[in-house]
Design a protein around this motif. Sequence first.
Motif, PDB file in Angstrom:
ATOM      1  N   ALA A   1      20.325  21.069  73.956  1.00  0.00           N
ATOM      2  CA  ALA A   1      19.370  21.609  72.980  1.00  0.00           C
ATOM      3  C   ALA A   1      18.214  22.351  73.641  1.00  0.00           C
ATOM      4  O   ALA A   1      17.770  23.399  73.148  1.00  0.00           O
ATOM      5  CB  ALA A   1      18.834  20.478  72.102  1.00  0.00           C
ATOM      6  N   PHE A   2      17.709  21.812  74.783  1.00  0.00           N
ATOM      7  CA  PHE A   2      16.456  22.332  75.337  1.00  0.00           C
ATOM      8  C   PHE A   2      16.572  22.846  76.770  1.00  0.00           C
ATOM      9  O   PHE A   2      15.582  23.342  77.323  1.00  0.00           O
ATOM     10  CB  PHE A   2      15.379  21.240  75.292  1.00  0.00           C
ATOM     11  N   GLY A   3      17.757  22.714  77.367  1.00  0.00           N
ATOM     12  CA  GLY A   3      17.929  23.197  78.733  1.00  0.00           C
ATOM     13  C   GLY A   3      17.082  22.428  79.730  1.00  0.00           C
ATOM     14  O   GLY A   3      16.857  21.218  79.597  1.00  0.00           O
TER      15      GLY A   3
ATOM     16  N   TRP B   1      17.468  18.400  66.778  1.00  0.00           N
ATOM     17  CA  TRP B   1      16.737  17.631  67.787  1.00  0.00           C
ATOM     18  C   TRP B   1      15.247  17.986  67.802  1.00  0.00           C
ATOM     19  O   TRP B   1      14.399  17.110  68.028  1.00  0.00           O
ATOM     20  CB  TRP B   1      17.353  17.857  69.166  1.00  0.00           C
ATOM     21  N   SER B   2      14.913  19.235  67.542  1.00  0.00           N
ATOM     22  CA  SER B   2      13.497  19.624  67.518  1.00  0.00           C
ATOM     23  C   SER B   2      12.740  18.855  66.437  1.00  0.00           C
ATOM     24  O   SER B   2      11.654  18.294  66.680  1.00  0.00           O
ATOM     25  CB  SER B   2      13.375  21.131  67.268  1.00  0.00           C
ATOM     26  N   GLU B   3      13.320  18.784  65.225  1.00  0.00           N
ATOM     27  CA  GLU B   3      12.623  18.087  64.141  1.00  0.00           C
ATOM     28  C   GLU B   3      12.667  16.575  64.321  1.00  0.00           C
ATOM     29  O   GLU B   3      11.719  15.872  63.965  1.00  0.00           O
ATOM     30  CB  GLU B   3      13.230  18.490  62.791  1.00  0.00           C
TER      31      GLU B   3
ATOM     32  N   LEU C   1       9.560  11.659  65.573  1.00  0.00           N
ATOM     33  CA  LEU C   1       9.214  10.538  66.451  1.00  0.00           C
ATOM     34  C   LEU C   1       7.743  10.617  66.871  1.00  0.00           C
ATOM     35  O   LEU C   1       7.030   9.600  66.876  1.00  0.00           O
ATOM     36  CB  LEU C   1      10.113  10.536  67.687  1.00  0.00           C
ATOM     37  N   LYS C   2       7.286  11.803  67.225  1.00  0.00           N
ATOM     38  CA  LYS C   2       5.890  11.972  67.644  1.00  0.00           C
ATOM     39  C   LYS C   2       4.926  11.699  66.497  1.00  0.00           C
ATOM     40  O   LYS C   2       3.810  11.217  66.707  1.00  0.00           O
ATOM     41  CB  LYS C   2       5.674  13.387  68.189  1.00  0.00           C
ATOM     42  N   ALA C   3       5.392  11.982  65.274  1.00  0.00           N
ATOM     43  CA  ALA C   3       4.533  11.766  64.101  1.00  0.00           C
ATOM     44  C   ALA C   3       4.590  10.329  63.598  1.00  0.00           C
ATOM     45  O   ALA C   3       3.892   9.978  62.638  1.00  0.00           O
ATOM     46  CB  ALA C   3       4.945  12.721  62.986  1.00  0.00           C
TER      47      ALA C   3
END
Length: 767
Positions: free
Chosen positions: A565-567, A664-666, A671-673
């Motif tokens: 997803a993010f390299g 995965w971004s959301e 998780l952070k929220a």
Amino acid sequence: MIGLQITVRGRVQGVGFRPFVWRKAKDAGLKGHVLNDGAGVKIAVWGGQAALDDFLNSLTRNPPPLAMIEGVATAQLSGAAPTGEFQIVHSKSGVISTEITPDAATCADCLTEICDPGDRRYRYPFTNCTHCGPRLSIVTGIPYDRAQTSMREFAMCPDCQREYNDPNDRRFHAQPNACQACGPKIWLEDAQGEVTCTDPLTETAKRLIQGQIIAIKGIGGFHLACDATVAEVVQRLRARKHRKAKPFAIMAKDVSQIREYCHLSDTEADLLTTPAAPIVLLKARRPLPGIAPGLNRIGFMLPHTPLHHLLMAEVDRPLIMTSGNPSHTPQVTGNSQARNALAGIADAWLMHDRDIVNRLDDSLMRMDRDGPSILRRGRGLAPAPIPLHADFADAPPTLAMGAELKSNFCLLKNGHAIPSQHIGDLTTAETYTDFRAKIALFMDLHGMAPKVIAVDMHPDYLSTRWGEQLAKETGAALVRVQHHHAHMVSCLAEHQVAPESAMSVGLILDGTGLGADGTIWGGEVLLGDYRGFERKAHFQPIPLPGGEQAVSEPWRNLVAHLIAAFGENWERQIAGTPISKLLADKPTALISQMIAQKVNAPLASSAGRLFDAVAAALGVAFDQQRYEGQAPMELEALISDCAVSEGYPTHVSDQGVVSWEPLWSELISDLKAGATHATIAARFHAGLADALTEVATRVASDAQTQRVVLSGGVMQNRFLLHTLTDKLRVQGLSVLRNKNLPANDGGVSLGQTCNAALTHAAAHQSG
């Protein structure tokens, strides 16, 4: 008087069908006889035309409880009518086409007898009649007569023989018929030998209440039983059996007792009390510590033999009733085998002396919104045939070998598919030996020499290898069937879709299977029919770092998905989340290197591994899965009653590749929220359903079809199944799912059977 030869096909032997016919004929004043033979039940009957017409119509009205009529054929008989009354005569052998009846739970009449102090079968644990009792578990041959069962060792006493010979008695030709005087016996053993006691059942109940673990010989194998309400006892069983997390099944004495622990609808109660008496997955009402860790459903069943009824009445509390076997081996069936294999697990053994010919695990079912689903097909359900579309009537005799995990096999004969019971994981020597023996027995029971043998495309499956060997030995044609196509065909076959009908869209989600291109598949959108398919879309192939290790260690899949997803920036993306802490002591640099260098990191479009990765992101089964499907099952359980307004986004390319970077971004943002795990799990499931609906709708529109097939082990996820079905129906699509066979690999053999039969027929015609 007119003479008529009537042949009744289906489940008509060992179920009281001949006395049913006898009574109907006598009531109508008809002459002739009825008998069992290899083709089913044959009736030669003479009478007036009107009486014969009424008699024929009456055969299909209210047949015996366990009977299932699939066909009635008639032909004129010449010659004079016989004298005397209508008779039941001795069975004849012949071409075998009748089915073998599944074992059936104790009927109400037999239960009344064993509880009545005035009845001669009071407290007799092997009481049965034509409406209940063992069938497949004891049968060795066809026609189904006592001499071809393990009851041949027990000569009936005069009282039992009188019942057996009387067509007016419900025990007429009940092959396992027995009583205290002449039938099988029970006894209790412990490490010192046979226990001296007045009543082995009472002594067993006392020991269970005291916290002992007892191996109990049932109808299809041994169970390990203990008190399900005491956490310390449950943990002791887990420690001895080396079963750290896999859920246990529980037996309750009645429906009222189940309601103390689980929510139970009327339809679920009906399912529990069918003759199959399966384990039914129910939503938990109150916890039973250690029974189903991390899950919100508990598998309950009711007593299915007189022995279990009598035992549960004395214990008066739920008992764990799990397969009697050391981990990774089949359920034991023999007394000496149980003494050796279960030593160190069981404190005592409740034995009996009736041999178990065919091992049968308990069937496992669940009541879904559209009706019941079979999750494991065993006792009470196997080997009932699956009726196929009429176009299969002339299909060649076919044997399909199934997959390697959740193994079973399937025969196709006379237009019917006959799936075997669940056999298990073929990678263990004991299960593989059992698999081969069961195939030989079923072919013998059904008088079948296959002309076609179907196998999975995977060359290393033991089922494939044995199929190849059998094809060489028998000269049968060998047909290789792609794994996910077999899943799709199994569902088409269950619903009797015509082989010549329009194409269907198949949404096939599972762990791993060998694809047609030689890569690993598992998240597939197919367009096809019984004979062939096109791969129209699929999940993004993600590396499996460590190969098989990635299947058992979900954290590896998490790292692989984050890299995809993010390299190179994946670690920066997860900074400040619980994921970062969870991965802190893992060799993530090594995993990154394996993926970058493509060393022991094969690509797989697996849906199962996607679920593993998301579960690991929430800390679920992070380090290791203790049993197959643990991470996805616990992930689904997190949802509970969580309301979902919006699923996570995904990306579907023009080439039909579904990728997960937006998901995965959301998810990481949630998780952070501080979003709850229930919300994240629900949004994941809903987003996956959205993506599948988008792709299926596109493929269906292009192909001008409306039928969508849902299959594969992931489709046993109840939340996903219901959500996806709703979304597809909103788009005007018709949805088919597996019902009579599991959606997992336990249904693959049916799909293989139908594909191979049609493939062979087409090749034969073209040749």
